[in-house]
Each structure stands twice: as C-alpha cells, then as structure tokens.
Design a protein around this motif. Sequence first.
Motif, PDB file in Angstrom:
ATOM      1  N   ALA A  99       9.101   3.080  25.531  1.00 15.39           N
ATOM      2  CA  ALA A  99      10.186   2.128  25.791  1.00 15.39           C
ATOM      3  C   ALA A  99      10.647   1.514  24.477  1.00 15.39           C
ATOM      4  N   ILE A 100      11.942   1.639  24.197  1.00 11.12           N
ATOM      5  CA  ILE A 100      12.539   1.103  22.971  1.00 11.12           C
ATOM      6  C   ILE A 100      13.750   0.258  23.353  1.00 11.12           C
ATOM      7  N   PHE A 101      13.953  -0.848  22.629  1.00 10.78           N
ATOM      8  CA  PHE A 101      15.054  -1.756  22.925  1.00 10.78           C
ATOM      9  C   PHE A 101      15.804  -2.100  21.641  1.00 10.78           C
ATOM     10  N   ASP A 102      17.129  -2.117  21.735  1.00 12.74           N
ATOM     11  CA  ASP A 102      18.018  -2.429  20.623  1.00 12.74           C
ATOM     12  C   ASP A 102      18.496  -3.870  20.784  1.00 12.74           C
ATOM     13  N   VAL A 103      18.129  -4.753  19.836  1.00 12.07           N
ATOM     14  CA  VAL A 103      18.464  -6.170  19.972  1.00 12.07           C
ATOM     15  C   VAL A 103      19.643  -6.574  19.085  1.00 12.07           C
ATOM     16  N   ARG A 104      20.379  -5.597  18.560  1.00 13.99           N
ATOM     17  CA  ARG A 104      21.573  -5.907  17.764  1.00 13.99           C
ATOM     18  C   ARG A 104      22.721  -6.363  18.667  1.00 13.99           C
ATOM     19  N   LYS A 105      23.809  -6.745  18.047  1.00 14.46           N
ATOM     20  CA  LYS A 105      24.987  -7.168  18.792  1.00 14.46           C
ATOM     21  C   LYS A 105      25.640  -5.969  19.472  1.00 14.46           C
ATOM     22  N   PRO A 106      26.370  -6.195  20.566  1.00 14.51           N
ATOM     23  CA  PRO A 106      26.987  -5.080  21.299  1.00 14.51           C
ATOM     24  C   PRO A 106      27.867  -4.183  20.438  1.00 14.51           C
ATOM     25  N   GLY A 107      28.586  -4.768  19.474  1.00 14.06           N
ATOM     26  CA  GLY A 107      29.437  -3.959  18.606  1.00 14.06           C
ATOM     27  C   GLY A 107      28.642  -3.014  17.731  1.00 14.06           C
ATOM     28  N   GLU A 108      27.508  -3.482  17.221  1.00 10.36           N
ATOM     29  CA  GLU A 108      26.640  -2.626  16.416  1.00 10.36           C
ATOM     30  C   GLU A 108      26.063  -1.501  17.265  1.00 10.36           C
ATOM     31  N   TYR A 109      25.654  -1.867  18.466  1.00  8.43           N
ATOM     32  CA  TYR A 109      25.097  -0.880  19.401  1.00  8.43           C
ATOM     33  C   TYR A 109      26.136   0.186  19.736  1.00  8.43           C
ATOM     34  N   ALA A 110      27.371  -0.256  19.984  1.00  5.31           N
ATOM     35  CA  ALA A 110      28.424   0.685  20.352  1.00  5.31           C
ATOM     36  C   ALA A 110      28.712   1.661  19.218  1.00  5.31           C
ATOM     37  N   THR A 117      19.961  -4.707  24.437  1.00 11.46           N
ATOM     38  CA  THR A 117      19.418  -6.004  24.874  1.00 11.46           C
ATOM     39  C   THR A 117      19.629  -7.006  23.736  1.00 11.46           C
ATOM     40  N   PRO A 118      20.869  -7.463  23.518  1.00 10.96           N
ATOM     41  CA  PRO A 118      21.187  -8.286  22.343  1.00 10.96           C
ATOM     42  C   PRO A 118      20.328  -9.542  22.247  1.00 10.96           C
ATOM     43  N   LEU A 119      19.906  -9.847  21.033  1.00  5.58           N
ATOM     44  CA  LEU A 119      19.090 -11.030  20.794  1.00  5.58           C
ATOM     45  C   LEU A 119      19.784 -12.292  21.309  1.00  5.58           C
ATOM     46  N   ASP A 120      21.115 -12.366  21.150  1.00  8.79           N
ATOM     47  CA  ASP A 120      21.854 -13.544  21.593  1.00  8.79           C
ATOM     48  C   ASP A 120      21.573 -13.870  23.058  1.00  8.79           C
ATOM     49  N   PHE A 121      21.354 -12.837  23.854  1.00  5.05           N
ATOM     50  CA  PHE A 121      21.191 -13.020  25.304  1.00  5.05           C
ATOM     51  C   PHE A 121      19.838 -12.491  25.770  1.00  5.05           C
ATOM     52  N   LEU A 122      18.830 -12.644  24.923  1.00  7.20           N
ATOM     53  CA  LEU A 122      17.496 -12.118  25.219  1.00  7.20           C
ATOM     54  C   LEU A 122      16.958 -12.657  26.537  1.00  7.20           C
ATOM     55  N   ASN A 123      17.239 -13.919  26.816  1.00  6.26           N
ATOM     56  CA  ASN A 123      16.723 -14.522  28.053  1.00  6.26           C
ATOM     57  C   ASN A 123      17.240 -13.822  29.302  1.00  6.26           C
ATOM     58  N   ASN A 124      18.398 -13.179  29.182  1.00  2.39           N
ATOM     59  CA  ASN A 124      18.973 -12.478  30.331  1.00  2.39           C
ATOM     60  C   ASN A 124      18.327 -11.118  30.580  1.00  2.39           C
ATOM     61  N   LEU A 147      10.925  -2.793  19.468  1.00  3.53           N
ATOM     62  CA  LEU A 147      12.188  -3.485  19.238  1.00  3.53           C
ATOM     63  C   LEU A 147      12.723  -3.127  17.853  1.00  3.53           C
ATOM     64  N   TYR A 148      14.036  -2.909  17.768  1.00  5.53           N
ATOM     65  CA  TYR A 148      14.659  -2.755  16.450  1.00  5.53           C
ATOM     66  C   TYR A 148      15.990  -3.490  16.395  1.00  5.53           C
ATOM     67  N   CYS A 149      16.339  -3.912  15.184  1.00  9.75           N
ATOM     68  CA  CYS A 149      17.666  -4.478  14.928  1.00  9.75           C
ATOM     69  C   CYS A 149      18.249  -3.696  13.760  1.00  9.75           C
ATOM     70  N   ALA A 150      19.015  -4.333  12.892  1.00 11.30           N
ATOM     71  CA  ALA A 150      19.585  -3.605  11.753  1.00 11.30           C
ATOM     72  C   ALA A 150      18.570  -3.448  10.632  1.00 11.30           C
ATOM     73  N   GLY A 151      17.824  -4.533  10.343  1.00 10.43           N
ATOM     74  CA  GLY A 151      16.904  -4.469   9.218  1.00 10.43           C
ATOM     75  C   GLY A 151      15.541  -5.073   9.455  1.00 10.43           C
ATOM     76  N   GLY A 152      15.349  -5.826  10.535  1.00 11.13           N
ATOM     77  CA  GLY A 152      14.037  -6.383  10.841  1.00 11.13           C
ATOM     78  C   GLY A 152      14.013  -7.872  11.094  1.00 11.13           C
ATOM     79  N   TYR A 153      15.041  -8.591  10.682  1.00  8.31           N
ATOM     80  CA  TYR A 153      15.062 -10.048  10.864  1.00  8.31           C
ATOM     81  C   TYR A 153      15.178 -10.419  12.343  1.00  8.31           C
ATOM     82  N   ARG A 154      16.175  -9.861  13.021  1.00  4.26           N
ATOM     83  CA  ARG A 154      16.408 -10.227  14.421  1.00  4.26           C
ATOM     84  C   ARG A 154      15.339  -9.675  15.357  1.00  4.26           C
TER      85      ARG A 154
END
Length: 468
Positions: free
Chosen positions: A377-388, A398-405, A418-425
């Motif tokens: 199981a892998i999840f992308d926590v970047r913004k929707p535009g980056e994901y697209a 699964t954007p970090l901004d709306f993680l609770n959802n 979990l991955y984002c662009a570089g590791g911070y998010r």
Amino acid sequence: MRIEQIYTGCLAQGAYYIESNGEVAIIDPLREVQSYIDKAIQNNSKIKYIFETHFHADFVSGHVTLAKKTGAPIIFGPNANPSFEAHIAKDDEVFQLGEVTITVLHTPGHTMESCCYLLKDKGGKNYALFSGDTLFLGDVGRPDLAQKAAHMTQEQLAGILFDSLRTKVMTLADDVIVYPAHGAGSACGKNLSKETVGSIGEQKATNYALRANMTREEFIKEVTDGLLPPPAYFPMNVKLNKEGYENVEDIIKEAKAYDANTFEIIANETDALILDVRHQDDFEKGHIPKSIFIGIDGAFAPWVGALILDNKQPILLITPLGKEEEAITRLSRVGYDNTLGYLKGGFNSWKKAGFEIDTINSVTVNELEEKMKSKVAIFDVRKPGEYAAEHILDVPSTPLDFLNNHLAEFPKEEPFYLYCAGGYRSMIAASILKSRGYDNVINVLGGFTAIINTGIKTTHFVCPSTIK
C-alpha cells in the motif's frame, strides 16, 4: 520616493514600505511590526498611514499593533466594519504622502471591502498599483472566501470581481507597476506566479483572467473552476484581523523555557500539542512520542494552519537551538497564540533525561522498488495538481492538506508507504498518523523527485472529458 517590498516566503506574502519626504505608508504589514518602525526611524521618517487591502484570511496582519505603537491611522476600503478604530475610505479617496499620493480603488470581489491602492508620483502620473488579493501575477483573488459574510455565492462574487478588474485595473496604463499581496504558494489563488513584481501590461498579455475578449460568463467559470477548499484556519484569521488580537511581543514573553522534567509533566497534565519544528531528518531519527512534526524550514505557518484545527489548543515546542522565538512568532502569524513554552536545551535535553524516544521508519526509493515486487500500500500526499501531473501507477491521491478526510483509507495492520515531492510533507503526514496509532507507517526518503529516477512505473491523470 522609496518603495520596498518586504516579502515573507513562508506565507508567500508581500508587505510594502512606501516613503516620500519623511512620511511613510505601510501596506498589509506582518503581525510583528518593529522592523517597520525601526526602518522609518533609521530614515528619519514617520509612519503616517497603515493601509489594509482587505481582511486577510491567510495571515494575521500587524495593523492593530502598528497603530498602537505609532498612532498612525488604519485605513480600509469601503464596506469594511472592523471592531477597532479605523478610517473607512471612500472609493477614489486620495491620501497625501510627502510628494506623492495614494488613491483608494475599491475593487470588491475577492471580499466586499477589497481595494487596491494606486500610487501617483509627484508629477501626478500613475506609478504603481498595490493590488492586494484583487490581482496577482498570473491570477486573481479567489471569490469563494467571502461568501458567508457577503451573503452571496462564489459565482456572484466572481461577477463583481470581473467588473472591478475591468473598470478599475485594466483601464490603467501598461507601464503601471503591479505589487501584489501574494505570490506562488499562497492559497489565496490557484495560479500565482513565482514573480513578485510585474506590470499592468504584462498581466493584460499573460494573465488568463484579464483576457481582453473574455466574457463575464467565461471569467466566472474559469476563476471558480478547480478551487480547492480553503484551509481551515482562514475564517479564524479573518476574525482576528477584523476584531483585533494580542501583541506578539507579549506572546513571546509569556512562553516559558521548560526543562525536560517539567516539560514532561506539563505534556501529561494538559492537552497540549507537542509540535516538533526541527528538520525532518532529525525528527525521523528521534522524537518525543505522540509529537507532531512541521519543520520550521518549510512552509511552516500555512501547514500549521491547515493541519492543527484548533488554534486555541495549547502548544509545546521542540525547536532547533536559537529558533524558539522565531517559531512562536511564525505561529502567531497565522493566529496560533497559545504557545505555553518550549523544551529548554532542545531535543538533546530530552534524551539526556532518559525519557522515551520514538522514531519514524523510512525506506529509500530503491528499497521501495524492491518492496513493490509484492503488493504494498502506497499513498501520495502531494497536492492534487502535482498528483495529476505524474504519480506512481495505481497509487491514490491523499493530499496532506486533507489528511483527516482520508484516515479510513490507511491500513491498520500491514505496512504502508507515504511519499511527497521531497520528504518534508510525507514526514508531516507520517508524524500525524503515527501519533494516532498508525505504527505501521513508513516514509519514502527523497519522495517523488527520487522515485522518477528509478524503474517504478508512473502515470499521469487523464481528465475523463478528454477521453474519446
């Protein structure tokens, strides 16, 4: 005449210092205001006006404190109704500043009190437009934030913004300089440029919302299309900017330095959130159990506002040494004023005291590639535009901004990545999930920037309307 843009990268926000013949105007100041006062004193000048382009949602402005310290009046555009004393300007009202003038241009649409300030030089020529959130470089202000206050739909507000731009902004000469309130990274628009200074002519030529042949219906559709929900802290910031707030210097004085033993007692006896603002690599290797990571070296304040839903919750800080006051100040910029204190001596003092330490499990992208030979199981926590734009094949957004959802989507038992662009998010997300009992969370080091250099298959989102 002197114009200085004071840009704060974390907030993607521009405040402005304007000086002429010993008189100074400040536009949209940050909450901590002493630097403006010091600059005026250094230049043998006096702050005469404090201009606010609107009730800001994304940060707490410094207008109230600056007015108390200097006696300068706070000036808002028409329709503003603050709880404190202020001058509510009329449309086209002119303010003399040394040898130049500043004219109020009421430009409702982003909010109903929104205005731009037109600076004319000593010869009376239009020189610069301080455009607030009405006009950005590459975009215009989002029209959905003031719906409740204005008793209007976002479409109605967008229509009003269309009229404001056409009648007040696009009529200006091409050589008029544009100084916006925000740049790329701000949630106040969706297509903001990385540039922070432009011109009316450039915007007429490049800004999608200023197309010469654009109809009102086209404008409304394009400006409202693709708007993500605003961060949860926006209404609270509007309230503070409208009603007033505590001096940030007092907040800093009230925060205490706690030794490890006292820190541990307070953390257990209160509902305080332990917020760790060190670098993500340091947090990964060791942190206080149940603490949340939001690194001070990233977009710290906006992420705090987006992810810590209760701004009244007490906060205890873990900071790099010497960064304690900066962390408290930057929290206050988005209205998080309830910092009880910080761990004296930093995280090392916690370790020396012998208290329990937790870590975050991480893998390299090569290790992830090997794990993916089996179903994981892998999840992308970047913004929707980056994901697209591009993401790992079959991985959900699964954007970090709306993680609770998205909490129900994360597995409870088996490991997930979990991955984002570089590791911070992704480290922020991992810390939040781990604090909620997801001990099986694993962070991907280097994020998508490293993933694209492996053999891991990626894809991009295709809009269904483009499929034939």
